[in-house]
Motif scaffolding. Structure first.
Motif, short mmCIF file in Angstrom:
data_model
loop_
_atom_site.label_atom_id
_atom_site.label_comp_id
_atom_site.label_asym_id
_atom_site.label_seq_id
_atom_site.Cartn_x
_atom_site.Cartn_y
_atom_site.Cartn_z
N SER A 188 0.81 -1.29 -0.03
CA SER A 188 -0.09 -0.07 0.00
C SER A 188 0.79 1.40 0.13
N GLU A 189 -0.08 2.42 -0.24
CA GLU A 189 0.83 3.75 -0.26
C GLU A 189 1.46 4.05 1.23
N PHE A 190 0.60 3.53 2.13
CA PHE A 190 1.15 3.63 3.40
C PHE A 190 2.36 3.02 3.92
N SER A 191 2.30 1.69 3.60
CA SER A 191 3.72 1.04 3.86
C SER A 191 4.81 1.61 2.99
N GLU A 192 4.48 1.72 1.69
CA GLU A 192 5.30 2.33 1.00
C GLU A 192 6.17 3.43 1.34
N TYR A 193 5.28 4.55 1.93
CA TYR A 193 5.77 5.63 2.27
C TYR A 193 6.77 5.40 3.71
N CYS A 194 6.28 4.59 4.49
CA CYS A 194 6.82 4.30 5.97
C CYS A 194 8.28 3.62 5.65
N ARG A 195 8.37 2.76 4.49
CA ARG A 195 9.62 2.09 4.09
C ARG A 195 10.68 3.31 3.69
N HIS A 196 10.06 4.15 2.79
CA HIS A 196 10.79 5.30 2.13
C HIS A 196 11.37 6.10 3.40
N LEU A 197 10.59 6.69 4.51
CA LEU A 197 10.99 7.37 5.40
C LEU A 197 12.08 6.49 6.26
N LEU A 198 11.88 5.30 6.53
CA LEU A 198 12.96 4.44 7.33
C LEU A 198 14.17 4.54 6.51
N ALA A 199 14.21 4.29 5.28
CA ALA A 199 15.46 4.20 4.27
C ALA A 199 16.32 5.42 4.67
N ASN A 200 15.25 6.67 4.29
CA ASN A 200 16.07 8.12 4.29
C ASN A 200 16.40 8.36 6.02
N SER A 201 16.05 7.70 7.01
CA SER A 201 16.47 8.20 8.15
C SER A 201 17.63 7.63 8.47
N GLY A 202 18.51 6.64 7.70
CA GLY A 202 19.74 6.14 8.07
C GLY A 202 19.56 4.94 9.00
N SER A 203 18.35 4.62 9.70
CA SER A 203 18.32 3.52 10.45
C SER A 203 17.75 2.33 9.78
N ASN A 204 17.49 1.35 10.60
CA ASN A 204 16.93 0.22 10.08
C ASN A 204 15.94 -0.52 11.21
N VAL A 205 15.11 -1.38 10.80
CA VAL A 205 14.23 -2.17 11.72
C VAL A 205 14.83 -2.53 13.01
N TYR A 206 16.09 -3.04 12.99
CA TYR A 206 16.69 -3.68 14.10
C TYR A 206 17.33 -2.76 14.90
N GLN A 207 17.76 -1.43 14.60
CA GLN A 207 18.14 -0.30 15.47
C GLN A 207 16.81 0.20 16.19
N ILE A 208 15.73 0.43 15.36
CA ILE A 208 14.32 0.98 16.01
C ILE A 208 13.91 0.08 17.25
N ALA A 209 13.81 -1.37 16.80
CA ALA A 209 13.42 -2.17 17.97
C ALA A 209 14.37 -2.47 19.21
N ASN A 210 15.62 -2.07 18.93
CA ASN A 210 16.71 -1.93 20.15
C ASN A 210 16.62 -0.66 21.15
N HIS A 211 16.21 0.29 20.47
CA HIS A 211 16.32 1.80 21.08
C HIS A 211 14.91 2.35 21.09
N SER A 212 14.00 1.61 20.85
CA SER A 212 12.47 2.00 21.35
C SER A 212 11.68 0.81 21.98
N SER A 213 10.30 1.09 22.02
CA SER A 213 9.60 0.11 22.78
C SER A 213 8.79 -0.55 21.44
N LEU A 214 8.95 -0.41 20.26
CA LEU A 214 8.42 -1.04 18.99
C LEU A 214 8.99 -2.20 18.84
N ASP A 215 7.96 -3.23 18.60
CA ASP A 215 8.37 -4.50 18.20
C ASP A 215 8.99 -4.71 16.84
N ARG A 216 10.02 -5.44 16.68
CA ARG A 216 10.77 -5.64 15.35
C ARG A 216 9.81 -6.20 14.38
N THR A 217 9.07 -7.33 14.74
CA THR A 217 8.16 -8.12 13.72
C THR A 217 7.00 -7.21 13.46
#
Length: 372
Positions: A2-31
């Motif tokens: 979807s446009e939503f998931s595609e935009y979230c993927r785009h923001l994540l890529a531009n942030s220089g971070s990745n799924v594992y870093q977000i999961a390790n430094h926040s309360s968000l679940d990696r899966t």
């Protein structure tokens, strides 16, 4: 995806971070993050906000994320409907607060049309001449409701007018919008017409007919729009880039006769009543095919009243069929209205009310302004 998931993927890529870093430094679940950016699962709104907060995106980007999230959750058509209704209520609230005279000429009229100065001059000339030469001006319109320039000019021209005037507007509604390419067409028209009724008060009388013709079909027509006065006929192209002005009385008469032939088949877009019996009869005439009075009243989202105080005694409704049903439905509705006082009336003007019961039905529990 979807446009939503595609935009979230785009923001994540531009942030220089990745799924594992977000999961390790926040309360968000990696899966959950992975499923969100793959379009496999839609998380909660709070989860999306936390995701945006971690990426430190700007407010405009976050607003876009949440917009795409809402579209993904409820569907684009439903989202657009809610936007139109929200815009409608905000515009009505703006007018109710006596801000109608503060409308400026800088309002954007180019969202749907690219109008040339020549056409604007002809429109202004046609409307102004009718007002200057006719003691009881009458203007017959067949123009899109989204073309606000006409109504802006009318408001300015009639701002100091104290006589009798009549502006008739013929509007075409889609008979089956949900199955068309423009499912929000009728709602968009309503969001334009209701504020115009409030803006032009008693001189503006729109009526409607149903048709399967869409705005895309009108773009293929030759000069589909027109403005008729007592002396002139202005024919306008679908893109509002060209117009032809006729002065001949024979042509004016032909157009006026044809307009009234069609107008007589149309129904008023808004009906006024000064007592509850008239209101009930109007509802019965237009909505009784959809069920008993209890259903008709309960889910009717909007009503126009003229300082009406309902009397629920049986004698008041004795001339109506299903009087007991009306009384029961009206008493249930009145319990909702009694929860909070209506907005104060100004100078005996019409009051606009949205009943919570009907609004809830239309907006799917979304809170809106100015709900009684």
């Amino acid at each position: 995806m979807s446009e939503f998931s595609e935009y979230c993927r785009h923001l994540l890529a531009n942030s220089g971070s990745n799924v594992y870093q977000i999961a390790n430094h926040s309360s968000l679940d990696r899966t959950s993050i992975q499923r969100m950016i793959r379009g496999e699962r839609l998380p909660s709104r709070k989860f999306v906000k936390d995701f945006c907060s971690y990426l430190r995106i700007n407010p405009i980007q976050q607003e876009e994320v949440l917009k795409l999230y809402d579209i993904e959750k409820i569907g684009k058509t439903e989202y657009l409907k809610r936007c139109y209704i929200k815009d409608l209520i905000e515009r009505l609230s703006f007018l109710e607060n006596d801000n109608s005279d503060t409308l400026s000429g800088s309002e954007d009229f180019s969202n749907a049309f690219s109008v040339t100065p020549c056409v604007e001059n002809k429109i202004f000339f046609t409307l102004q001449k009718e007002l200057e030469t006719n003691t009881n001006p009458e203007i017959l319109l067949n123009v899109p409701t989204s073309y606000r320039y006409v109504f802006f000019v009318l408001k300015k021209l009639f701002s100091q007018f104290s006589g009798h005037a009549d502006i008739k507007h013929l509007i075409t509604l889609n008979s089956n919008p949900s199955n068309s390419l423009h499912p929000c067409q009728n709602l968009e028209i309503m969001s334009d017409v209701l504020p115009t009724i409030q803006l032009l008060k008693d001189i503006y009388h729109p009526s409607y007919l149903y048709s399967n013709i869409t705005c895309d079909d009108e773009k293929l027509m030759v000069m589909p729009y027109y403005i008729i006065t007592s002396q002139n006929v202005l024919i306008i192209s679908s893109d509002f880039k060209s117009a032809v002005l006729y002065h001949s009385w024979d042509i004016v008469k032909e157009y006026r006769d044809e307009f009234y032939r069609i107008f007589q088949m149309a129904k008023p877009f808004m009906e006024y009543a000064d007592n509850p019996i008239c209101i009930m009869k109007a509802l019965e005439k237009n909505y009784m095919d959809f069920g008993l009075p209890s259903h008709t009243l309960e889910f009717h989202p909007c009503l126009f009243f003229m300082n009406v105080h309902f009397n629920s005694e049986k004698d008041s409704f004795s001339e109506l069929p299903n009087a007991a049903e009306y009384i029961d439905a009206l008493q249930k509705m009145y319990k909702v209205v009694a929860a909070s006082p209506p907005p104060p009336q100004k100078n005996e003007e019409h009051g606009f009310f949205l009943f919570r019961r009907g609004t809830k039905y239309v907006l799917s529990n979304r809170k809106m302004f100015w709900t009684v």
